[in-house]
Design a protein around this motif. Structure first.
Motif, PDB file in Angstrom:
ATOM      1  N   ALA A 534       0.733  -1.043   0.247  1.00  0.00           N
ATOM      2  CA  ALA A 534       0.386   0.383  -0.287  1.00  0.00           C
ATOM      3  C   ALA A 534       0.783   1.517  -0.402  1.00  0.00           C
ATOM      4  O   ALA A 534       0.366   2.212  -0.643  1.00  0.00           O
ATOM      5  CB  ALA A 534      -0.578   0.117   1.254  1.00  0.00           C
ATOM      6  N   ALA A 535       1.562   1.169   0.811  1.00  0.00           N
ATOM      7  CA  ALA A 535       2.897   2.329   1.273  1.00  0.00           C
ATOM      8  C   ALA A 535       3.829   2.424  -0.455  1.00  0.00           C
ATOM      9  O   ALA A 535       3.568   4.288  -1.240  1.00  0.00           O
ATOM     10  CB  ALA A 535       3.909   2.313   2.008  1.00  0.00           C
ATOM     11  N   GLU A 536       3.666   1.845  -1.475  1.00  0.00           N
ATOM     12  CA  GLU A 536       4.377   2.028  -2.563  1.00  0.00           C
ATOM     13  C   GLU A 536       3.739   2.654  -3.723  1.00  0.00           C
ATOM     14  O   GLU A 536       3.727   3.386  -4.700  1.00  0.00           O
ATOM     15  CB  GLU A 536       4.965   0.512  -3.146  1.00  0.00           C
ATOM     16  N   LYS A 537       2.402   2.301  -3.521  1.00  0.00           N
ATOM     17  CA  LYS A 537       1.682   2.652  -4.397  1.00  0.00           C
ATOM     18  C   LYS A 537       1.048   3.594  -4.226  1.00  0.00           C
ATOM     19  O   LYS A 537       0.802   5.131  -4.407  1.00  0.00           O
ATOM     20  CB  LYS A 537      -0.530   1.477  -3.846  1.00  0.00           C
ATOM     21  N   LYS A 538       1.006   3.876  -2.869  1.00  0.00           N
ATOM     22  CA  LYS A 538       0.765   5.782  -2.279  1.00  0.00           C
ATOM     23  C   LYS A 538       1.905   6.514  -2.736  1.00  0.00           C
ATOM     24  O   LYS A 538       1.440   7.829  -3.561  1.00  0.00           O
ATOM     25  CB  LYS A 538       0.951   5.760  -0.804  1.00  0.00           C
ATOM     26  N   ALA A 539       2.949   5.984  -2.422  1.00  0.00           N
ATOM     27  CA  ALA A 539       3.720   6.372  -2.938  1.00  0.00           C
ATOM     28  C   ALA A 539       3.649   7.393  -5.158  1.00  0.00           C
ATOM     29  O   ALA A 539       4.761   8.483  -4.759  1.00  0.00           O
ATOM     30  CB  ALA A 539       5.232   6.188  -3.139  1.00  0.00           C
ATOM     31  N   VAL A 540       3.388   6.146  -5.876  1.00  0.00           N
ATOM     32  CA  VAL A 540       3.318   6.230  -6.618  1.00  0.00           C
ATOM     33  C   VAL A 540       2.941   7.118  -7.431  1.00  0.00           C
ATOM     34  O   VAL A 540       2.923   7.616  -7.984  1.00  0.00           O
ATOM     35  CB  VAL A 540       3.216   4.977  -7.652  1.00  0.00           C
ATOM     36  N   MET A 541       1.788   6.976  -6.479  1.00  0.00           N
ATOM     37  CA  MET A 541       0.291   7.914  -6.868  1.00  0.00           C
ATOM     38  C   MET A 541       0.652   9.525  -6.384  1.00  0.00           C
ATOM     39  O   MET A 541       0.158  10.308  -7.287  1.00  0.00           O
ATOM     40  CB  MET A 541      -1.213   7.134  -6.244  1.00  0.00           C
ATOM     41  N   GLU A 542       1.281   9.127  -5.374  1.00  0.00           N
ATOM     42  CA  GLU A 542       1.705  11.509  -5.250  1.00  0.00           C
ATOM     43  C   GLU A 542       3.165  11.678  -6.341  1.00  0.00           C
ATOM     44  O   GLU A 542       2.347  12.632  -6.576  1.00  0.00           O
ATOM     45  CB  GLU A 542       2.394  11.283  -3.669  1.00  0.00           C
ATOM     46  N   GLU A 543       3.346  11.145  -7.167  1.00  0.00           N
ATOM     47  CA  GLU A 543       4.625  11.212  -7.897  1.00  0.00           C
ATOM     48  C   GLU A 543       3.366  11.778  -9.344  1.00  0.00           C
ATOM     49  O   GLU A 543       4.271  12.189  -9.444  1.00  0.00           O
ATOM     50  CB  GLU A 543       5.066  10.466  -8.282  1.00  0.00           C
ATOM     51  N   PHE A 544       2.519  10.668  -9.669  1.00  0.00           N
ATOM     52  CA  PHE A 544       1.649  11.211 -10.817  1.00  0.00           C
ATOM     53  C   PHE A 544       0.683  12.196 -10.807  1.00  0.00           C
ATOM     54  O   PHE A 544       0.805  12.822 -11.315  1.00  0.00           O
ATOM     55  CB  PHE A 544       0.819  10.403 -11.734  1.00  0.00           C
ATOM     56  N   LYS A 545       0.179  12.289  -9.043  1.00  0.00           N
ATOM     57  CA  LYS A 545      -0.574  13.272  -9.073  1.00  0.00           C
ATOM     58  C   LYS A 545      -0.108  15.427  -9.110  1.00  0.00           C
ATOM     59  O   LYS A 545      -0.264  15.759  -9.539  1.00  0.00           O
ATOM     60  CB  LYS A 545      -1.328  12.954  -8.074  1.00  0.00           C
ATOM     61  N   SER A 546       1.509  15.050  -8.228  1.00  0.00           N
ATOM     62  CA  SER A 546       2.533  16.313  -8.383  1.00  0.00           C
ATOM     63  C   SER A 546       2.400  16.507  -9.877  1.00  0.00           C
ATOM     64  O   SER A 546       3.450  17.758 -10.358  1.00  0.00           O
ATOM     65  CB  SER A 546       3.669  15.635  -7.546  1.00  0.00           C
ATOM     66  N   GLY A 547       2.402  15.612 -11.030  1.00  0.00           N
ATOM     67  CA  GLY A 547       2.820  16.524 -12.077  1.00  0.00           C
ATOM     68  C   GLY A 547       4.535  15.996 -12.396  1.00  0.00           C
ATOM     69  O   GLY A 547       4.452  15.658 -13.514  1.00  0.00           O
ATOM     70  N   ARG A 548       4.745  15.333 -11.556  1.00  0.00           N
ATOM     71  CA  ARG A 548       6.178  14.953 -11.466  1.00  0.00           C
ATOM     72  C   ARG A 548       6.918  13.535 -12.221  1.00  0.00           C
ATOM     73  O   ARG A 548       7.542  13.648 -13.074  1.00  0.00           O
ATOM     74  CB  ARG A 548       7.492  14.362 -10.297  1.00  0.00           C
ATOM     75  N   MET A 549       5.564  13.041 -12.860  1.00  0.00           N
ATOM     76  CA  MET A 549       5.713  11.313 -12.943  1.00  0.00           C
ATOM     77  C   MET A 549       4.521  12.067 -14.471  1.00  0.00           C
ATOM     78  O   MET A 549       4.007  12.584 -14.324  1.00  0.00           O
ATOM     79  CB  MET A 549       5.401  10.345 -12.626  1.00  0.00           C
ATOM     80  N   GLY A 550       5.373  11.512 -15.761  1.00  0.00           N
ATOM     81  CA  GLY A 550       4.726  11.792 -17.036  1.00  0.00           C
ATOM     82  C   GLY A 550       3.997  10.729 -17.617  1.00  0.00           C
ATOM     83  O   GLY A 550       2.516  11.218 -18.114  1.00  0.00           O
ATOM     84  N   VAL A 551       4.546   9.444 -17.299  1.00  0.00           N
ATOM     85  CA  VAL A 551       3.464   8.525 -17.521  1.00  0.00           C
ATOM     86  C   VAL A 551       3.701   7.192 -16.196  1.00  0.00           C
ATOM     87  O   VAL A 551       3.794   6.920 -15.991  1.00  0.00           O
ATOM     88  CB  VAL A 551       4.145   7.298 -18.923  1.00  0.00           C
ATOM     89  N   LEU A 552       2.369   6.714 -15.938  1.00  0.00           N
ATOM     90  CA  LEU A 552       1.552   5.634 -15.401  1.00  0.00           C
ATOM     91  C   LEU A 552       1.110   4.639 -15.772  1.00  0.00           C
ATOM     92  O   LEU A 552       0.234   4.637 -16.285  1.00  0.00           O
ATOM     93  CB  LEU A 552       0.990   6.562 -14.551  1.00  0.00           C
ATOM     94  N   VAL A 553       2.525   3.275 -16.019  1.00  0.00           N
ATOM     95  CA  VAL A 553       1.598   2.165 -16.560  1.00  0.00           C
ATOM     96  C   VAL A 553       0.977   1.183 -15.439  1.00  0.00           C
ATOM     97  O   VAL A 553       1.228   1.629 -13.816  1.00  0.00           O
ATOM     98  CB  VAL A 553       3.184   1.467 -16.964  1.00  0.00           C
ATOM     99  N   SER A 554      -0.298   1.018 -15.762  1.00  0.00           N
ATOM    100  CA  SER A 554      -0.773   0.578 -14.397  1.00  0.00           C
ATOM    101  C   SER A 554      -2.016  -0.472 -14.766  1.00  0.00           C
ATOM    102  O   SER A 554      -2.017  -0.647 -16.524  1.00  0.00           O
ATOM    103  CB  SER A 554      -2.274   1.428 -13.516  1.00  0.00           C
ATOM    104  N   THR A 555      -2.266  -1.823 -13.942  1.00  0.00           N
ATOM    105  CA  THR A 555      -3.449  -2.555 -14.385  1.00  0.00           C
ATOM    106  C   THR A 555      -4.870  -1.528 -13.264  1.00  0.00           C
ATOM    107  O   THR A 555      -4.749  -0.594 -13.154  1.00  0.00           O
ATOM    108  CB  THR A 555      -3.047  -4.135 -13.315  1.00  0.00           C
ATOM    109  N   THR A 556      -5.853  -2.533 -14.026  1.00  0.00           N
ATOM    110  CA  THR A 556      -7.109  -1.742 -13.864  1.00  0.00           C
ATOM    111  C   THR A 556      -7.412  -1.171 -12.126  1.00  0.00           C
ATOM    112  O   THR A 556      -8.023  -1.221 -12.313  1.00  0.00           O
ATOM    113  CB  THR A 556      -8.232  -2.690 -13.618  1.00  0.00           C
ATOM    114  N   VAL A 557      -6.179  -1.477 -11.330  1.00  0.00           N
ATOM    115  CA  VAL A 557      -6.268  -0.533  -9.762  1.00  0.00           C
ATOM    116  C   VAL A 557      -6.679   1.172 -10.046  1.00  0.00           C
ATOM    117  O   VAL A 557      -7.242   1.679  -8.656  1.00  0.00           O
ATOM    118  CB  VAL A 557      -4.950  -0.926  -9.327  1.00  0.00           C
ATOM    119  N   ILE A 558      -6.786   1.501 -11.314  1.00  0.00           N
ATOM    120  CA  ILE A 558      -7.017   3.177 -11.139  1.00  0.00           C
ATOM    121  C   ILE A 558      -8.017   3.284 -12.472  1.00  0.00           C
ATOM    122  O   ILE A 558      -8.379   4.766 -12.518  1.00  0.00           O
ATOM    123  CB  ILE A 558      -5.216   3.888 -12.338  1.00  0.00           C
TER     124      ILE A 558
END
Length: 702
Positions: A534-558
């Motif tokens: 859970a902590a790792e998921k949260k960190a990845v989502m924070e990176e994406f939400k903040s705009g620092r991450m350009g592309v998010l590869v994901s399964t259907t959890v989003i």
């Protein structure tokens, strides 16, 4: 024949009896209602000479040759002669008993598909037996079964149950469904009885049109479908009336200083007319002493969360607790973040707080939250299914909000309703869904629910362009991603699997992540999948939400709940593998800001070079409309009702015989008949529900 006792599932029970229990065939009526998938015609013998190539027929003749051949592989080859011609029976899998039954000179009946070939007529692996006794007078039923339950055993068990089963009519005179059969004796039309319909469907006469049995249009099938729909409507109406007799807290806002008024003033946007209208419906419901049981549906991004927040504010203002439960931690956290932002400052002034409950919490943090919930300090509790666990004791829960309710099991929703039982009250229930329910489905499965619909999107949502692209053009899509990121936009890339599967041969999220990272140098590419902590998921989502991450590869959890306005492109790989409503949910993750947005459905045609018909229909629907209700209507046509309603989680098929797409007249009859039967013939109504649903009636109450 020994009488089967399906309920004997102890150590001595045979595998076949255990299989009967597994299929839910524990009562005589269960066996009687276990109807054939199809039928075999063993009532006639077809001369070999006149059998049409490719047809399934029964032949009878004398075995003139029987030998084991070793080339091209070990097989038993038997020649049958009926005087009009010969037919070769071939078995690649056989036992000594086969050879004994098929010995030279024996007279045998064989049934299978007959084929003409270079070596003459033949059947591969036909059913066979010695030619003894009379031919059956009715078609032979083929029942749905499992590996440990042979057809012969199941047929005997059902035939035996039919001799014992009690089938008194439960439909009072004058309330029969609008179906009739022709009575040859007096030339009159008269209704089918349940007994006649059941016995006919288990052993239909050979002159019946098979097509009417297979498409369930035969009047005997119609009688069963009518009874099933009536049982379901009776069960829901009984549940609704029982709920109407229960008492719930009356939740009324406290004038201009009310929490919900403060929340409205603090919101950075205006409510749409649809949101205001739905909010008023909910406010009227929760002000009453009868428990609310309402479904709030609205398309992706229509603003259901704020409507739920306003209802929660009224509840908390009246001095009661509210709980919001979501199916995934990501979605629950999304709600938590929004509700904290909107409500925490207002609650702090009242010495109240918002509590968080999820499976991955540390023991100390969880204990503190449980204490806050039990004492009433936590006026609002947000979380996953952890909210309904036994150790969670609410001080006074008055409103339960369940988001994406179709993804919860029915039993879980029932658990949530028990949380106020210690006060002799029932909480108000607000169920939310971004998968709009087609009208016929709502009429049937939500007969006991009030349905509110948010049918407009908030201003500022940009239209989403949907494109279908074959995966052979993946390179072009990757180029487009590069251009979007260079323009300051963000991109989702959704994969259907986490791990490699030899059966499906789909690229997994990890492989795609590596591939895109190499193809887009200098771009931050993230990875999100359900197996991550859970902590790792949260960190990845924070990176994406903040705009620092350009592309998010994901399964259907989003799929639901993720709100990143800067994301303008969604790529769904192997789109042909997804259900329509799921594709629509995913597409709704973009178009949440001012930028023009697109959804690319990458599809694979596989070795055949062609898409299957169902996949083609799904993708075509996605390209043609962004209307969630139209999407839902088409998804219902393609997939059936179970996916919408949590049928899988409850373990029960929702309708075994009736079809919502074609049986609308029978559904209308059942809806009209249920209240008349409950009012005028309550005992017959109870017997009818027990016969059809048994213990499953509870699942229709949630």
């Amino acid at each position: 024949m020994p009488r089967p006792n399906p309920s004997s599932s102890g150590p001595a029970a045979s595998p076949a009896r255990q299989a009967l229990v597994k299929l839910g065939l524990t009562r005589d009526i269960d066996l009687a209602l276990h109807l054939p998938l199809r039928y075999e015609d063993e009532t006639r013998i077809t001369p070999i000479k006149s059998a049409r190539d490719g047809s399934t027929v029964q032949i009878e003749g004398e075995v003139t040759a029987s030998e084991i051949q070793m080339r091209p592989r070990r097989q038993l080859v038997v020649t049958l002669d009926d005087g009009s011609g010969t037919c070769e029976l071939r078995f690649f899998s056989f036992y000594p008993s086969h050879q004994k039954t098929l010995a030279v000179g024996t007279r045998v009946r064989a049934r299978g598909e007959i084929k003409g070939g270079f070596w003459g007529r033949q059947m591969l692996h036909p059913a066979f037996r010695k030619a003894e006794g009379e031919l059956p007078a009715a078609l032979t039923p083929v029942y749905p079964t499992v590996a440990q339950l042979p057809q012969a055993y199941l047929r005997r068990a059902i035939a035996s149950a039919l001799t014992r089963v009690d089938l008194p009519e439960t439909l009072p005179p004058g309330l029969e469904p609008p179906l009739a059969r022709f009575d040859r004796q007096n030339g009159l039309q008269r209704p089918w009885s349940l007994r006649e319909a059941l016995f006919f469907l288990h052993h239909p006469a050979p002159d019946v049109a098979l097509a009417t049995l297979e498409d369930h249009s035969h009047p005997a099938w119609q009688r069963l479908k009518a009874e099933e729909l009536l049982a379901q409507q009776l069960s829901q109406l009984t549940a609704k009336r029982a709920r109407d007799r229960l008492r719930a807290p009356q939740l009324r806002a406290a004038g201009e200083t009310a929490l919900h008024e403060q929340l409205l003033a603090a919101l950075p946007f205006q409510l749409t007319a649809a949101q205001r209208s739905v909010g008023e419906e909910i406010a009227r419901d929760i002000a009453a002493s009868r428990p609310m049981h309402r479904l709030l549906q609205g398309d992706v991004g229509s603003g259901k969360t704020v409507v739920a927040a306003l209802a929660a504010a009224v509840c908390m203002d009246a001095g009661w607790q509210c709980a919001l439960m979501a199916p995934t931690e990501i979605l629950a956290e999304q709600h938590f973040a929004k509700l904290i932002g909107w409500l925490e400052p207002l609650l702090a002034a009242r010495d109240k707080r918002v509590a968080w409950l999820a499976g991955g919490q540390k023991k100390k943090e969880r204990a503190a939250m449980l204490e806050a919930v039990a004492s009433g300090e936590a006026a609002l509790v947000v979380g996953t299914h952890a909210v309904i666990q036994e150790q969670v004791r609410f001080h006074n829960l008055a409103l339960a909000v369940v988001d994406e309710q179709h993804r919860f099991g029915v039993a879980q929703r029932l658990e949530l309703r028990k949380k106020l039982a210690h006060l002799g009250l029932e909480p108000h229930m607000l169920m939310m869904s971004a998968t709009p329910i087609p009208r016929t489905l709502a009429m049937t499965y939500y007969a006991d629910l009030d349905v509110s619909t948010i049918d407009e999107l908030p201003p500022g949502r940009t239209p989403i362009v949907t494109k279908l692209i074959a995966d052979s053009r993946k390179d072009e899509v990757v180029e487009r991603i590069g251009a979007q990121v260079a323009a300051g936009r963000q991109v989702y890339w959704v994969c259907p699997l986490i791990e490699e599967s030899a059966a499906l041969d789909l690229s997994n999220a990890t492989a795609t992540h590596v591939e895109l990272s190499e193809a887009l140098p200098g771009v931050s590419v993230g990875l999100l999948h359900s197996r991550m902590p859970a902590a790792e998921k949260k960190a990845v989502m924070e990176e994406f939400k903040s705009g620092r991450m350009g592309v998010l590869v994901s399964t259907t959890v989003i799929e639901v709940g993720v709100d990143v306005p800067n994301a303008s492109l969604m790529v769904i790989e192997h789109a042909e593998r997804f259900g329509l409503s799921q594709l629509h949910q995913l597409r709704g993750r973009v178009g949440r800001g001012a930028a023009a947005s697109a959804c690319v459905l990458l599809y694979s045609t596989g070795d055949s070079g062609r898409l299957g018909e169902t996949a083609r229909d799904r993708l075509k629907a996605m390209a043609e409309t962004t209307d969630g209700f139209e999407i839902a209507r088409r998804d219902l046509e393609i997939r059936g009702p179970g996916e919408f309603l949590g049928a899988r989680q409850s373990g029960d098929a929702l309708l075994r015989f009736a079809d919502l797409a074609t049986d609308t007249l029978l559904l209308a009859w059942a809806r009209e008949t249920a209240p008349r039967m409950l009012d005028g013939h309550p005992q017959l109504a109870a017997r009818h529900v027990e016969r059809w649903l048994g213990g499953k009636a509870d699942y229709l109450k949630a």
